[in-house]
Design a protein around this motif. Structure first.
Motif, PDB file in Angstrom:
ATOM      1  N   PRO A 191       0.702  -1.067   0.168  1.00 13.05           N
ATOM      2  CA  PRO A 191       0.038  -0.162  -0.072  1.00 13.05           C
ATOM      3  C   PRO A 191       1.113   0.929  -0.415  1.00 13.05           C
ATOM      4  O   PRO A 191       1.351   1.282   0.849  1.00 13.05           O
ATOM      5  CB  PRO A 191      -0.828  -0.461   1.316  1.00 13.05           C
ATOM      6  CG  PRO A 191      -0.885  -1.563   1.909  1.00 13.05           C
ATOM      7  CD  PRO A 191       0.046  -2.315   1.039  1.00 13.05           C
ATOM      8  N   THR A 192       0.208   2.798  -0.435  1.00 17.29           N
ATOM      9  CA  THR A 192       1.312   3.780  -0.873  1.00 17.29           C
ATOM     10  C   THR A 192       1.659   4.345   0.589  1.00 17.29           C
ATOM     11  O   THR A 192       2.536   4.754   0.405  1.00 17.29           O
ATOM     12  CB  THR A 192       0.298   4.865  -1.251  1.00 17.29           C
ATOM     13  OG1 THR A 192      -0.188   3.872  -2.851  1.00 17.29           O
ATOM     14  CG2 THR A 192       1.053   5.799  -1.859  1.00 17.29           C
ATOM     15  N   SER A 193       0.792   4.033   1.673  1.00 14.10           N
ATOM     16  CA  SER A 193       1.222   4.437   2.655  1.00 14.10           C
ATOM     17  C   SER A 193       2.146   3.500   3.582  1.00 14.10           C
ATOM     18  O   SER A 193       3.281   4.292   4.553  1.00 14.10           O
ATOM     19  CB  SER A 193       0.137   4.724   4.203  1.00 14.10           C
ATOM     20  OG  SER A 193      -0.367   3.507   4.201  1.00 14.10           O
ATOM     21  N   TYR A 194       2.942   2.721   2.983  1.00 15.58           N
ATOM     22  CA  TYR A 194       3.334   1.838   3.494  1.00 15.58           C
ATOM     23  C   TYR A 194       4.676   2.315   2.605  1.00 15.58           C
ATOM     24  O   TYR A 194       6.163   1.459   3.283  1.00 15.58           O
ATOM     25  CB  TYR A 194       3.252   0.378   3.575  1.00 15.58           C
ATOM     26  CG  TYR A 194       2.175  -0.226   4.612  1.00 15.58           C
ATOM     27  CD1 TYR A 194       1.263   0.746   5.517  1.00 15.58           C
ATOM     28  CD2 TYR A 194       1.382  -1.680   4.546  1.00 15.58           C
ATOM     29  CE1 TYR A 194       0.450   0.800   6.640  1.00 15.58           C
ATOM     30  CE2 TYR A 194       0.790  -1.536   5.597  1.00 15.58           C
ATOM     31  CZ  TYR A 194      -0.293  -0.909   6.321  1.00 15.58           C
ATOM     32  OH  TYR A 194      -0.824  -1.408   7.093  1.00 15.58           O
ATOM     33  N   ARG A 195       4.596   2.032   1.332  1.00 17.86           N
ATOM     34  CA  ARG A 195       5.603   2.085   0.766  1.00 17.86           C
ATOM     35  C   ARG A 195       6.662   2.647   0.624  1.00 17.86           C
ATOM     36  O   ARG A 195       7.689   2.620   0.798  1.00 17.86           O
ATOM     37  CB  ARG A 195       5.339   2.551  -0.769  1.00 17.86           C
ATOM     38  CG  ARG A 195       5.593   2.885  -1.913  1.00 17.86           C
ATOM     39  CD  ARG A 195       7.080   1.550  -2.886  1.00 17.86           C
ATOM     40  NE  ARG A 195       7.770   1.636  -3.139  1.00 17.86           N
ATOM     41  CZ  ARG A 195       8.930   2.691  -2.525  1.00 17.86           C
ATOM     42  NH1 ARG A 195       9.949   2.279  -1.878  1.00 17.86           N
ATOM     43  NH2 ARG A 195       9.928   2.621  -3.932  1.00 17.86           N
TER      44      ARG A 195
ATOM     45  N   THR B  25       7.934   4.369   3.773  1.00 21.95           N
ATOM     46  CA  THR B  25       8.470   3.652   5.110  1.00 21.95           C
ATOM     47  C   THR B  25      10.234   2.470   4.502  1.00 21.95           C
ATOM     48  O   THR B  25      10.355   2.242   5.470  1.00 21.95           O
ATOM     49  CB  THR B  25       7.510   2.882   5.904  1.00 21.95           C
ATOM     50  OG1 THR B  25       6.496   2.082   5.829  1.00 21.95           O
ATOM     51  CG2 THR B  25       6.574   3.384   6.372  1.00 21.95           C
ATOM     52  N   VAL B  26       9.751   2.544   3.323  1.00 17.53           N
ATOM     53  CA  VAL B  26      10.798   0.812   3.065  1.00 17.53           C
ATOM     54  C   VAL B  26      11.798   2.121   2.642  1.00 17.53           C
ATOM     55  O   VAL B  26      12.229   2.717   2.318  1.00 17.53           O
ATOM     56  CB  VAL B  26       9.942   0.428   1.734  1.00 17.53           C
ATOM     57  CG1 VAL B  26      11.550  -0.737   0.968  1.00 17.53           C
ATOM     58  CG2 VAL B  26       8.951  -0.714   1.993  1.00 17.53           C
ATOM     59  N   SER B  27      13.416   1.050   3.438  1.00 19.85           N
ATOM     60  CA  SER B  27      14.412   2.112   3.175  1.00 19.85           C
ATOM     61  C   SER B  27      15.300   2.047   2.337  1.00 19.85           C
ATOM     62  O   SER B  27      14.940   1.169   0.984  1.00 19.85           O
ATOM     63  CB  SER B  27      15.329   0.977   4.691  1.00 19.85           C
ATOM     64  OG  SER B  27      15.600  -0.608   3.637  1.00 19.85           O
ATOM     65  N   LYS B  28      15.816   2.391   1.545  1.00 21.72           N
ATOM     66  CA  LYS B  28      16.962   3.062   0.596  1.00 21.72           C
ATOM     67  C   LYS B  28      17.475   1.608   0.731  1.00 21.72           C
ATOM     68  O   LYS B  28      17.646   1.304  -1.045  1.00 21.72           O
ATOM     69  CB  LYS B  28      17.653   3.800   0.867  1.00 21.72           C
ATOM     70  CG  LYS B  28      17.161   5.334   0.723  1.00 21.72           C
ATOM     71  CD  LYS B  28      16.563   5.287  -0.620  1.00 21.72           C
ATOM     72  CE  LYS B  28      15.226   6.742  -0.336  1.00 21.72           C
ATOM     73  NZ  LYS B  28      14.191   6.892  -1.609  1.00 21.72           N
ATOM     74  N   SER B  29      18.242   1.326   1.321  1.00 25.03           N
ATOM     75  CA  SER B  29      18.899  -0.149   1.359  1.00 25.03           C
ATOM     76  C   SER B  29      17.789  -1.261   0.612  1.00 25.03           C
ATOM     77  O   SER B  29      18.629  -2.151  -0.425  1.00 25.03           O
ATOM     78  CB  SER B  29      19.067  -0.694   2.241  1.00 25.03           C
ATOM     79  OG  SER B  29      18.436  -1.243   3.325  1.00 25.03           O
TER      80      SER B  29
ATOM     81  N   LYS C 261      10.312  -5.624  -8.576  1.00 25.45           N
ATOM     82  CA  LYS C 261      10.016  -4.751  -9.089  1.00 25.45           C
ATOM     83  C   LYS C 261       9.521  -3.587  -7.433  1.00 25.45           C
ATOM     84  O   LYS C 261       8.360  -5.170  -7.261  1.00 25.45           O
ATOM     85  CB  LYS C 261       8.299  -4.150 -10.309  1.00 25.45           C
ATOM     86  CG  LYS C 261       9.662  -4.300 -11.469  1.00 25.45           C
ATOM     87  CD  LYS C 261       8.168  -4.258 -12.260  1.00 25.45           C
ATOM     88  CE  LYS C 261       9.063  -3.686 -13.876  1.00 25.45           C
ATOM     89  NZ  LYS C 261       9.347  -2.722 -14.190  1.00 25.45           N
ATOM     90  N   LEU C 262       9.477  -3.140  -6.916  1.00 28.06           N
ATOM     91  CA  LEU C 262       8.555  -2.524  -5.179  1.00 28.06           C
ATOM     92  C   LEU C 262       7.637  -1.471  -6.200  1.00 28.06           C
ATOM     93  O   LEU C 262       7.479  -0.585  -6.480  1.00 28.06           O
ATOM     94  CB  LEU C 262       9.334  -2.398  -4.759  1.00 28.06           C
ATOM     95  CG  LEU C 262       8.711  -1.834  -3.262  1.00 28.06           C
ATOM     96  CD1 LEU C 262       8.369  -3.246  -2.697  1.00 28.06           C
ATOM     97  CD2 LEU C 262       9.585  -1.142  -2.489  1.00 28.06           C
TER      98      LEU C 262
END
Length: 132
Positions: A49-53, A55-59, A70-71
């Motif tokens: 979901p967009t709201s969780y996207r 919070t995903v780390s750059k690493s 693909k994420l």
């Protein structure tokens, strides 16, 4: 086409190892993503979901990019996990995609139009377009 819906991190260990498209309905940690990739070696797309996207780390983003996974942002609107663990892409959407492609319409334009009409976001539609 089917999207495997995972609503809790506990479900990752029980996934079919051949899953290719997975929707995570919870906020995944780095460890959750690693466990998912370790379990499902053929995964091509992870949708969250967009709201969780955000919070995903750059690493993790870089790791997925290196793995050619693909994420994408998106949701599976109206899906009831208690009835079926998979969200199915409507055959009508697949037919529209084929018709529009045969008319020579560009993939971006098809994804834009169908994202407004349907329940799928543009990124997921572009993935489907690439597969068809």
């Amino acid at each position: 086409m089917k999207i495997r819906v995972v609503s809790k991190r506990d479900e990752i260990q029980n996934l079919d190892t051949g899953e290719k498209v997975i929707h995570l309905a919870f906020r995944p940690s780095n460890e959750d993503i690693f466990n998912l990739i370790k379990r499902c070696k053929n995964v091509e797309v992870i949708q969250i979901p967009t709201s969780y996207r955000r919070t995903v780390s750059k690493s993790i983003e870089m790791f997925l990019d290196m793995q050619k996974i693909k994420l994408v942002e998106g949701d599976v609107w109206g899906h009831r996990k208690d009835i079926n663990e998979y969200y199915s892409i409507s055959p009508a959407i697949i037919e529209k995609i084929k018709d529009m492609k045969s008319e020579g319409i560009a993939d971006d334009d098809i994804a834009e139009k169908l994202s407004r009409e349907g329940k799928l976001n543009k990124e997921m539609l572009l993935y489907i377009l690439g597969k068809s």
